[in-house]
Motif scaffolding. Structure first.
Motif, PDB file in Angstrom:
ATOM      1  N   UNK A  30      14.944   6.711 -31.926  1.00 42.45           N
ATOM      2  CA  UNK A  30      13.681   6.218 -31.372  1.00 42.45           C
ATOM      3  C   UNK A  30      13.708   6.354 -29.856  1.00 42.45           C
ATOM      4  N   UNK A  31      13.630   7.598 -29.437  1.00 35.06           N
ATOM      5  CA  UNK A  31      13.685   7.909 -28.004  1.00 35.06           C
ATOM      6  C   UNK A  31      12.447   8.728 -27.660  1.00 35.06           C
ATOM      7  N   UNK A  32      11.548   8.116 -26.963  1.00 35.60           N
ATOM      8  CA  UNK A  32      10.283   8.780 -26.654  1.00 35.60           C
ATOM      9  C   UNK A  32      10.433   9.893 -25.646  1.00 35.60           C
ATOM     10  N   UNK A  33      11.640  10.033 -25.038  1.00 34.26           N
ATOM     11  CA  UNK A  33      11.825  11.085 -24.032  1.00 34.26           C
ATOM     12  C   UNK A  33      12.143  12.433 -24.644  1.00 34.26           C
ATOM     13  N   UNK A  74       8.886  20.455 -32.417  1.00 32.01           N
ATOM     14  CA  UNK A  74       8.367  19.670 -31.303  1.00 32.01           C
ATOM     15  C   UNK A  74       7.106  18.944 -31.729  1.00 32.01           C
ATOM     16  N   UNK A  75       6.517  18.197 -30.821  1.00 30.95           N
ATOM     17  CA  UNK A  75       5.226  17.557 -31.057  1.00 30.95           C
ATOM     18  C   UNK A  75       5.256  16.457 -32.083  1.00 30.95           C
ATOM     19  N   UNK A  76       4.215  16.347 -32.869  1.00 31.71           N
ATOM     20  CA  UNK A  76       4.061  15.225 -33.802  1.00 31.71           C
ATOM     21  C   UNK A  76       5.150  15.133 -34.863  1.00 31.71           C
ATOM     22  N   UNK A  77       5.801  16.227 -35.179  1.00 29.38           N
ATOM     23  CA  UNK A  77       6.817  16.202 -36.228  1.00 29.38           C
ATOM     24  C   UNK A  77       7.941  15.226 -35.882  1.00 29.38           C
ATOM     25  N   UNK A  78       8.248  15.108 -34.601  1.00 31.59           N
ATOM     26  CA  UNK A  78       9.344  14.230 -34.194  1.00 31.59           C
ATOM     27  C   UNK A  78       9.023  12.757 -34.426  1.00 31.59           C
ATOM     28  N   UNK A  79       7.777  12.418 -34.543  1.00 28.25           N
ATOM     29  CA  UNK A  79       7.392  11.015 -34.705  1.00 28.25           C
ATOM     30  C   UNK A  79       7.695  10.477 -36.096  1.00 28.25           C
ATOM     31  N   UNK A  80       7.984  11.365 -37.043  1.00 29.00           N
ATOM     32  CA  UNK A  80       8.309  10.915 -38.389  1.00 29.00           C
ATOM     33  C   UNK A  80       9.716  10.337 -38.477  1.00 29.00           C
ATOM     34  N   UNK A 111       6.801  14.252 -23.017  1.00 30.23           N
ATOM     35  CA  UNK A 111       6.892  14.010 -24.447  1.00 30.23           C
ATOM     36  C   UNK A 111       5.939  12.926 -24.921  1.00 30.23           C
ATOM     37  N   UNK A 112       5.501  12.066 -24.025  1.00 29.35           N
ATOM     38  CA  UNK A 112       4.623  10.958 -24.419  1.00 29.35           C
ATOM     39  C   UNK A 112       3.199  11.420 -24.695  1.00 29.35           C
ATOM     40  N   UNK A 113       2.626  12.132 -23.752  1.00 28.68           N
ATOM     41  CA  UNK A 113       1.216  12.491 -23.918  1.00 28.68           C
ATOM     42  C   UNK A 113       0.887  13.894 -23.418  1.00 28.68           C
ATOM     43  N   UNK A 114       1.890  14.701 -23.138  1.00 24.99           N
ATOM     44  CA  UNK A 114       1.644  16.042 -22.615  1.00 24.99           C
ATOM     45  C   UNK A 114       1.532  17.080 -23.711  1.00 24.99           C
TER      46      UNK A 114
END
Length: 562
Positions: free
Chosen positions: A54-57, A97-103, A171-174
């Motif tokens: 859980x690292x948003x960076x 990259x992108x949204x896939x990492x949020x899973x 990584x947050x909103x770019x």
């Protein structure tokens, strides 16, 4: 008949379900930045699950897998789609990259087409925000982001291609920079690195350990050697490096974002400069017995010439003719005839024998001794100039121009002959000692697989392939090479001193005699002796025969002399 049809239906049903029954699906876990080793085969599909902290960076993750010899499939989905999320290679790499990492998890599927078990190592490397994305701007690739290297090779050179990277983002909103517009990714720079290992050793563990030393940015900077200068957006993403068949090499590229001073690594590639699957000129042919036998014979002959070359002047003339004709015919055949390498070598060897006989005939009949001494001196200059351009001096960017390179090389090749031509005996002795000792070193080098043989081989490559002039040729000069180079110097100096001392001790003329004149004089002497023996019949009378004697009993006769 009904029984036959029933059995046929049962057989077809069993055949259709057999692959699904025999296929095994295995799930493993892979930690970030750690290596996992797995075994896959044709009936095994491997699913690697990467737990994303859980690292948003974390901006993106590079997934990579490696095998030593045989290609396999790496995919982001269980169903393989080569035009979206899958790749088949010995060193495949994919980017998530992108949204896939949020899973929270990332999946990598590995599949092999080999019946035998294949060992594969995998790693997942995470990169923070604003890190450049390797292979992020490839508009013609099968996958959206291609961080892999495209490596092609032959026994002469290795070509490394890679795709343009893209600038990083928050990584947050770019969002990544669009590649079509020629945006911020154009300021990225690239640097190729290589790491050598296992010369003539095809140990699998050694190869799989080697790529780990070129997987991350820190590892590449610690273990890798820079190849050439850094490349910019406008440069062609293709680097040519000299091949050493049988030498294990790992290549990788670092992409640098100078604005944020961040690096990212492409996926390393393992190669030996030869193919494990080729039936001809494969890795098994590197350092073959035939090559060692030929070079050993040349080494023994070179050692003889090193210490007795001037005394064996006619034989040196034959060897010089062979070398000149082999070199020139091989270059001409390579330029104008589309024959295989083995055929060109064979035809060049035959023409070399013809050249050897031709040189000896000209020397024997016309005694152009100074011309042949000059030709021997040019061979000495060829070795001298080859050494000069084998050094870091030859890696200067100025010599990447074909015309400049060959003008400088020819000048260096003529230098020793022009300087020493006033002393033909000295020139010939130095030439035979230096070239002969180098032939001996090349023969020894075939058993330890050093780099000294490439002193001359690189020049042949550049003569055959003009584009090879721009190839990177920085060979590793290790302890065995240092020892062989020292032995070469000692042998050359010893050969020069010994031959000079021997010639002065025996008070021989500076140049060898004219063989044709000696042969002609011997023929005249023989004819004179024959004619004298025919013109003087009295010399063939019996020694005891005297004038006026009717008959004389021969020694041992039973007749009485009355």
């Amino acid at each position: 008949m009904d029984l036959f049809n029933s059995l046929l239906v049962i057989f077809l049903l069993l055949y259709s379900i057999a692959p699904s029954v025999s296929s095994v699906f295995v799930t493993k876990h892979l930690e970030l930045s750690k290596t996992g080793r797995y075994e896959i085969s044709a009936n095994t599909s491997m699913e690697l699950i990467v737990d994303v902290t859980d690292d948003s960076s974390i901006s993106f993750i590079v997934l990579q897998a490696h095998s030593q010899k045989y290609p396999f499939v790496a995919s982001l989905n269980e169903s393989v789609d080569y035009y979206d999320n899958a790749m088949k290679s010995t060193n495949p790499g994919l980017v998530v990259d992108g949204p896939v990492l949020k899973y929270g998890t990332v999946e990598l599927f590995l599949m092999s087409e080999l019946i035998a078990t294949q060992v594969v190592e995998a790693m997942a490397i995470a990169y923070p925000s604003y890190s450049p994305i390797p292979g992020g701007c490839c508009l013609t690739c099968d996958v959206a982001i291609d961080p892999s290297l495209n490596v092609s090779f032959n026994p002469w050179y290795t070509k490394i291609r890679f795709q343009l990277g893209n600038s990083g983002y928050d990584a947050m909103d770019g969002d990544p920079t669009l590649c079509e517009g020629g945006g911020g990714f154009t300021y990225l720079t690239y640097q190729l690195y290589l790491y050598r290992f296992g010369e003539m050793s095809y140990d699998e563990d050694l190869a799989l350990d080697a790529w780990q030393k070129m997987a991350t940015v820190d590892a590449v900077k610690s273990y890798g050697t820079e190849v050439g200068s850094s490349l910019s957006f406008s440069d062609v993403k293709l680097v040519t490096v000299s091949s050493q068949p049988g030498q294990g090499v790992v290549y990788n590229v670092l992409v640098h974002d100078p604005k944020h001073d961040l690096y990212a690594a492409y996926v390393p590639y393992i190669t030996y400069g030869c193919s494990f699957t080729a039936k001809v000129d494969g890795c098994d042919a590197a350092g073959s017995v035939l090559t060692k036998v030929v070079l050993s014979i040349a080494g023994v002959a070179g050692l003889i010439f090193c210490f007795a070359g001037h005394r064996l002047f006619p034989l040196v003339v034959c060897v010089a003719g062979f070398l000149y004709f082999v070199f020139l015919s091989f270059i001409l055949l390579s330029d104008f005839v589309n024959w295989s390498h083995d055929v060109r070598v064979g035809v060049s060897a035959v023409l070399g024998v013809v050249g050897s006989l031709l040189f000896f005939f000209v020397f024997f009949r016309f005694y152009l001794v100074l011309a042949f001494v000059l030709l021997h001196g040019i061979i000495l200059g060829f070795v001298f100039s080859s050494i000069l351009f084998f050094s870091p001096f030859g890696d200067l960017s100025f010599w990447q121009n074909l015309l400049d390179y060959w003008i400088a090389f020819v000048c260096g090749m003529l230098f020793p002959a022009v300087v020493l031509l006033m002393w033909p005996r000295t020139l010939n002795i130095v030439a035979t000692a230096v070239v002969g000792s180098y032939a001996f070193i090349v023969g020894v080098n075939s058993y330890i697989q050093g780099v000294l043989s490439y002193i001359v081989l690189d020049i042949i490559k550049k003569a055959v392939m003009p584009t090879y002039v721009s190839a990177y040729t920085d060979y590793p000069f290790e302890m065995p090479d240092i020892i062989l180079a020292s032995v070469w110097g000692v042998l050359a100096i010893s050969g020069i001193i010994f031959q000079m001392w021997r010639e002065r001790k025996d008070k021989r003329p500076a140049l060898p005699p004219w063989l044709y004149r000696k042969w002609k004089e011997s023929r005249l002497q023989y004819r004179e002796l024959s004619s004298r023996s025919r013109e003087s019949p009295g010399e063939r009378r019996r020694l005891l025969e005297t004038a006026g004697t009717a008959s004389v009993s021969s020694y041992g006769s039973l007749s009485d002399n009355k």
